[in-house]
Design an enzyme around this catalytic site. Structure first.
Site, PDB file in Angstrom:
ATOM      1  N   ASP A   1       0.731  19.498  18.299  1.00  0.00           N
ATOM      2  CA  ASP A   1       1.326  20.750  18.788  1.00  0.00           C
ATOM      3  C   ASP A   1       1.905  21.556  17.625  1.00  0.00           C
ATOM      4  O   ASP A   1       1.282  21.611  16.566  1.00  0.00           O
ATOM      5  CB  ASP A   1       2.362  20.456  19.877  1.00  0.00           C
ATOM      6  CG  ASP A   1       1.715  19.862  21.137  1.00  0.00           C
ATOM      7  OD1 ASP A   1       0.495  20.054  21.314  1.00  0.00           O
ATOM      8  OD2 ASP A   1       2.412  19.199  21.920  1.00  0.00           O
TER       9      ASP A   1
ATOM     10  N   LYS B   1       3.268   4.423  -1.134  1.00  0.00           N
ATOM     11  CA  LYS B   1       3.396   5.303  -2.294  1.00  0.00           C
ATOM     12  C   LYS B   1       4.691   6.094  -2.131  1.00  0.00           C
ATOM     13  O   LYS B   1       4.749   7.094  -1.408  1.00  0.00           O
ATOM     14  CB  LYS B   1       2.225   6.273  -2.410  1.00  0.00           C
ATOM     15  CG  LYS B   1       0.874   5.614  -2.710  1.00  0.00           C
ATOM     16  CD  LYS B   1       0.114   5.285  -1.479  1.00  0.00           C
ATOM     17  CE  LYS B   1      -1.279   4.746  -1.803  1.00  0.00           C
ATOM     18  NZ  LYS B   1      -1.970   4.228  -0.611  1.00  0.00           N
TER      19      LYS B   1
ATOM     20  N   LYS C   1      -3.870  10.805   4.682  1.00  0.00           N
ATOM     21  CA  LYS C   1      -3.352  10.064   5.832  1.00  0.00           C
ATOM     22  C   LYS C   1      -2.293  10.933   6.493  1.00  0.00           C
ATOM     23  O   LYS C   1      -1.084  10.658   6.425  1.00  0.00           O
ATOM     24  CB  LYS C   1      -2.730   8.726   5.410  1.00  0.00           C
ATOM     25  CG  LYS C   1      -3.655   7.806   4.592  1.00  0.00           C
ATOM     26  CD  LYS C   1      -3.369   7.924   3.143  1.00  0.00           C
ATOM     27  CE  LYS C   1      -4.065   6.883   2.276  1.00  0.00           C
ATOM     28  NZ  LYS C   1      -5.468   6.712   2.439  1.00  0.00           N
TER      29      LYS C   1
ATOM     30  N   ASP D   1      17.196   9.589  -8.332  1.00  0.00           N
ATOM     31  CA  ASP D   1      18.640   9.851  -8.248  1.00  0.00           C
ATOM     32  C   ASP D   1      19.152   9.920  -6.812  1.00  0.00           C
ATOM     33  O   ASP D   1      20.199  10.531  -6.554  1.00  0.00           O
ATOM     34  CB  ASP D   1      19.000  11.145  -8.987  1.00  0.00           C
ATOM     35  CG  ASP D   1      18.922  10.990 -10.499  1.00  0.00           C
ATOM     36  OD1 ASP D   1      18.876   9.836 -10.974  1.00  0.00           O
ATOM     37  OD2 ASP D   1      18.894  12.019 -11.199  1.00  0.00           O
TER      38      ASP D   1
ATOM     39  N   HIS E   1       0.812  -1.212   0.000  1.00  0.00           N
ATOM     40  CA  HIS E   1       0.000   0.000   0.000  1.00  0.00           C
ATOM     41  C   HIS E   1       0.849   1.268   0.000  1.00  0.00           C
ATOM     42  O   HIS E   1       0.325   2.377   0.013  1.00  0.00           O
ATOM     43  CB  HIS E   1      -0.924  -0.020   1.227  1.00  0.00           C
ATOM     44  CG  HIS E   1      -2.073   0.927   1.165  1.00  0.00           C
ATOM     45  ND1 HIS E   1      -2.231   1.978   2.039  1.00  0.00           N
ATOM     46  CD2 HIS E   1      -3.133   0.997   0.309  1.00  0.00           C
ATOM     47  CE1 HIS E   1      -3.328   2.636   1.754  1.00  0.00           C
ATOM     48  NE2 HIS E   1      -3.889   2.069   0.702  1.00  0.00           N
TER      49      HIS E   1
END
Length: 420
Positions: free
Chosen positions: A320, A136, A315, A141, A134
Site C-alpha cells: 500500500d 549487513k 531484498k 557512534d 547473512h
C-alpha cells in the site's frame, strides 16, 4: 607478527542470552534515506565511518579484497588509530577467501575482527554452507545506522560490468538507531546494557502498527533460537493487510507455502501484486526454482517481472502507501529457515513512495513481464516436478530441523593465529 582473530563458535548457547534474545518495538521520529546500489551506499557509509568519534560496528556476509574492500580497510584502520572502537564481524563462508595479510593489517591497527563459523576446506571446497551470518549492518557512534542487502564488494558498482548487482539499503537516523546499535553490539558479543524496552517480553510486540505517525521503524531479525520465523511472519501479516498494491523485489524467491498463499490471496481480492525477480541470475538454480512457482501465481493475477539488465540482489518490499521493508533476508529456504538475517520494517509514506518509484522504473524499463496465459514447454514434466518441489518446500522448515542449529557465542581464536 602474530595476529589473533576471534571466531564465533556455534556449539554453546550464549552466556548473555537475555541480552541477545530481544524483541524490538516500533520507534517513531526516524529519518530514512533509500540507498540504491554501491554508488549511493558506499559513499554514505564511508563518510559516516570517516567521521566516527567513538565506535564502528560492522556485520557483513561478504568482504572482498577489491577496490571497495581495500578502501574499507583503510578507513577502518584510520578510525582505529585515532581511538575509535572498531568491531568487524564477518561470515566464515562469505569471507572465507580473505588473506591473513588483509586481516592482519586490520588487527595490527586495533580493529577487532571476528569470523562467524569458519571451517577448513575439504579437497579445496568450502563445506560450511548452511546457517550463515547473512546480515549487513553498520552502526556508527550509535547515531547513524545502515541496513540492507549490500555487501562490501566491487560487484555492487555499475563499473564492475554485466555481473554488477542491483541492490538496496537504508540509512537510518533517529530513535531506531538505538535498537540497531543494541542488536549489533549484543550479536558481536560485546557487553551491553539492557533497558526496560529491550528485555525479553512474555508477549511480542505486534508486527503491524496503525499508529498515524511518519518515520516509524522496527528492527526484526531471524535466528535459530527464539526468532526463527519473525521475518516471514512480518511479510505474511503485511500481505494479509494489503488493500491497494504490493511490490516485492527479491533475488532468491522460493518461499514457503503460507507466504505463497498470502501473495496469491492478495491478488485474488483485487490487490495489484507485482513480483520482481532475477532474469539474469548469478545463481542459475535460484531462477529455475522461482520459475517453478510462476504458474501457481500467474493464474490468480500476480504480475511477475524478471529483471534482465544485471543480477538482482535486492531484498525489499512495499505494501500500500506506508509499509516497506529493507534488509538482508531473501524469500528462500536459506534465509527463511537457516541463515541469520535482519530487516527493518518501515511505516513512512515518503519512503514507501520513493521505493515504489524506483521499483516501478526498474520494472518498466529493465524487466520482461511474464504473460498470464503462458504455456510452458514440457508442461507435464514441469507439473510433476513442480508438485514435488512445492511440497518439499512446504515442509522445508521441518526438514532443516535435522541440521545442527547454530547458537552463536564469541570464543577467542588463539590456537590458529596467523603468523605473518
Amino acid at each position: 607478527m602474530t595476529v589473533a582473530v576471534e571466531h564465533i563458535a556455534t556449539d554453546q548457547p550464549p552466556d548473555d542470552a537475555k541480552a541477545r534474545d530481544v524483541d524490538y518495538g516500533w520507534q517513531s521520529g526516524n529519518r530514512l534515506e533509500l540507498l540504491e546500489n554501491g554508488e549511493a551506499y558506499f559513499p554514505r557509509v564511508f563518510e559516516a565511518m570517516r567521521e566516527a568519534q567513538r565506535e564502528i560496528l560492522l556485520e557483513t556476509f561478504i568482504l572482498f579484497e577489491d577496490k571497495v574492500g581495500h578502501e574499507l580497510k583503510g578507513i577502518l584502520i584510520e578510525a582505529a588509530q585515532r581511538g575509535v572502537k572498531v568491531v568487524v564481524s564477518l561470515d566464515g563462508f562469505g569471507c572465507g577467501e580473505l588473506s591473513p595479510a588483509f586481516l592482519g593489517e586490520l588487527a595490527e591497527a586495533g580493529v577487532l575482527v571476528q569470523m562467524f563459523d569458519p571451517a577448513s576446506k575439504m579437497l579445496g571446497i568450502r563445506t560450511n554452507w548452511f546457517r550463515r551470518l547473512h546480515r549487513k549492518i553498520v552502526v556508527v557512534d550509535a547515531t547513524v545506522a545502515f541496513i540492507g542487502g549490500i555487501n562490501f564488494s566491487a560487484d555492487h558498482l555499475g563499473d564492475f560490468g554485466p555481473e554488477a548487482k542491483q541492490d538496496y539499503a537504508v540509512r537510518v537516523t533517529g530513535p531506531a538507531v538505538a535498537d540497531l546499535h543494541h542488536f549489533a553490539l549484543a550479536q558481536s558479543g560485546r557487553q551491553v546494557r539492557t533497558r526496560r524496552g529491550w528485555r525479553r517480553r512474555q508477549q511480542r510486540p505486534s508486527l503491524w502498527t496503525t499508529a498515524n505517525e511518519e518515520g516509524l521503524v522496527r528492527l526484526i531479525y531471524r535466528d535459530n533460537v527464539q526468532h526463527r520465523d519473525d521475518i516471514e511472519e512480518a511479510y505474511i501479516h503485511a500481505l494479509s493487510k494489503a488493500q491497494k498494491r504490493v511490490v516485492i523485489a527479491n533475488a532468491y524467491f522460493f518461499p514457503g507455502y503460507r507466504l505463497l498463499r498470502e501473495i496469491r490471496n492478495a491478488a485474488r481480492r483485487g490487490v495489484h501484486v507485482q513480483l520482481i525477480m532475477q532474469g539474469q541470475p548469478d545463481v542459475l538454480l535460484a531462477k529455475l526454482a522461482a520459475r517453478m512457482l510462476y504458474d501457481y501465481l500467474l493464474k490468480d493475477g500476480v504480475v511477475i517481472h524478471e529483471y534482465c539488465q544485471r543480477p538482482l540482489h535486492g531484498k525489499v518490499a512495499l505494501v500500500d502507501d506506508e509499509w516497506s521493508t529493507v534488509g538482508s533476508s531473501n524469500l528462500d529456504p536459506l534465509s527463511l529457515s537457516l541463515n541469520l538475517e535482519a530487516n527493518v520494517l518501515i511505516r513512512d509514506r515518503a519512503f514507501n513512495q520513493q521505493l515504489y518509484e524506483r521499483l516501478e522504473l526498474l520494472a518498466r524499463e529493465h524487466c520482461r513481464t511474464m504473460p498470464e496465459n503462458r504455456k510452458p514447454r514440457l508442461w507435464l514434466w514441469r507439473l510433476t516436478v513442480g508438485f514435488l518441489v512445492f511440497h518439499v518446500m512446504r515442509h522445508f522448515p521441518v526438514l532443516t530441523g535435522w541440521l545442527p542449529a547454530h547458537k552463536p557465542r564469541l570464543k577467542p581464536f588463539e590456537s590458529q593465529a596467523h603468523d605473518l
